[in-house]
Design an enzyme around this catalytic site. Structure first.
Site: not given
Ligand code: NAD
Ligand code: UDP
Length: 341
Positions: A124, A149, A153
């Site tokens: 991120s 959080y 990362k």
């Molecule tokens: P999201 O919550 O929709 O997807 C994350 C998925 O991981 C979910 O389906 C959740 O059920 C699953 N999960 C979490 N812990 C788990 C575990 N221990 N075992 C199995 N599954 C697990 O989030 P997203 O927006 O799709 O983000 C995906 C990744 O990208 C994350 O790591 C997030 O930190 C990163 N990210 C997201 C953003 C954003 O703005 N959406 C920005 C930067 C980074």
């Protein structure tokens, strides 16, 4: 190639899964549905017209992961499984460190045991911290994060960098996302936050569909052109395409490479509200509230490296991001509804 998407049923994972399936890759999804549901996987398959192999499992659980890796031999891992709510991470840091870091360690251990060398990581822009000038460049030193959080990362980037330094066969691509918004143009998959949305776009979309009365804009007295914060919003389908290219890059290279995935163009809170109104034809009532703790006034990406090295560019503009978000939200006012478990 067969690509394992840890957290593949989530917002970014579901769009990435569609993109990979449509490009002819095989996909294994491992998700515990902590923040998603099986309905998302059904819809991924509906859009792609192909099956994904899906396992409901906790990515922290090494034994189960090992079984999955042996049952469906993997060429590359994309690690999206994480808890991501900034405010919740401040209230519950231990859960965040446990989940986000343990998932990474378990994946690395099982990859080592099964001879898998390619790893693409969902990082991120938050790792640039508060100190760096804008726009952010991959060569800048990481900064101090404003939440647990963010620190997870930053720490996971360090873990992956150390692992790659110790293992010349390992290839790690760190993708630093800016602000993903939008949805697949089919309107079948999109962002489906549980409870009150923390992020701006899902909040706007829920106001538009009548689930919330009004938006509160967190501060209009920043040193920015209209006084509201500016971010680099990127269409989730452009982001998904970045993952496909990163997987191919990881396959051809060794060591660690970092890529910013953003448009390079800042957009303010008020500009996004107005763009959404224009795309949807729905007016978004808002009030101005106090600043939110930890918010930076503005940041955006320098995305030149991803263009030069991956051949990737964010092609979709703010209007398309708003149109596709609205298409998803109006067709799915309650998100995946009963699909959640
Ligand atoms: P999201 O919550 O929709 O997807 C994350 C998925 O991981 C979910 O389906 C959740 O059920 C699953 N999960 C979490 N812990 C788990 C575990 N221990 N075992 C199995 N599954 C697990 O989030 P997203 O927006 O799709 O983000 C995906 C990744 O990208 C994350 O790591 C997030 O930190 C990163 N990210 C997201 C953003 C954003 O703005 N959406 C920005 C930067 C980074
Ligand atoms: N924001 C806002 N009201 C909300 C949610 C967010 O004004 O209900 C603002 C927030 O202050 C920030 C921008 O919108 O300036 C983007 O916030 P988001 O949480 O989506 O992304 P991040 O802060 O992680 O970049």
């Amino acid at each position: 190639m067969r690509i394992l998407l840890a957290g593949g049923a989530g917002y970014i994972g579901s769009h990435t899964a569609v993109c990979l399936l449509q490009a002819g890759h095989d996909v294994t999804i491992v998700d515990n549905y902590a923040n998603s549901c099986p309905e998302a996987v059904r819809r991924i398959e509906q859009i792609a017209g192909r099956k994904a192999d899906c396992f409901q499992a906790d990515v922290k659980d090494r034994d189960t992961l090992l079984r999955i890796f042996r049952e469906k031999p993997v060429d590359c891992v994309i690690h999206l499984a994480g808890l991501k709510a900034v405010g919740e991470s401040v209230r519950n840091p231990i859960e965040y460190y446990r989940n986000n870091i343990d998932t990474t360690l378990s994946l690395l251990e099982v990859m080592r045991e099964t001879g898998v060398h390619d790893f693409v990581f969902s990082s991120s822009a938050t790792v640039y911290g508060e100190e760096n000038p804008i726009p952010y460049l991959e060569t800048m030193k990481k900064g101090s994060c404003s939440s647990p959080y963010g620190w997870t990362k930053s720490m996971m980037e360090q873990i992956l960098t150390d692992a790659a330094a110790a293992d010349p066969e390992l290839s790690v691509v760190l993708l630093r996302y800016f602000n993903p918004i939008g949805a697949h143009p089919s309107g079948l998959i999109g962002e489906d936050p549980q409870g009150i949305p923390n992020n701006l776009m899902p909040y706007i979309a829920q106001v538009a569909v009548g689930r919330r009365e009004h938006l509160t804009i967190f501060g209009d007295d920043y040193d920015t052109p209209d006084g509201t914060c500016r971010r680099d919003y990127i269409h989730v389908c452009d982001l998904a395409e970045g993952h496909r290219l990163a997987v191919e890059y990881a396959h051809e290279h060794r060591g660690v490479e970092i890529f910013n995935l953003g448009t390079g163009k800042p957009c303010s809170v008020l500009e996004l509200v107005h763009a959404f109104e224009e795309a949807s034809g729905v007016s978004i009532p808002y009030v101005i509230g106090p600043r939110r703790d930890g918010d930076l006034p503005q940041f955006w990406a320098n995305a030149d490296k991803a263009r030069a090295v991956l051949g990737w560019q964010a092609g979709r503009g703010i209007g398309e991001m708003c149109r596709d978000t609205w298409n998803w939200q109006k067709n799915n006012p309650e998100g995946y509804r009963g699909g959640r478990i």
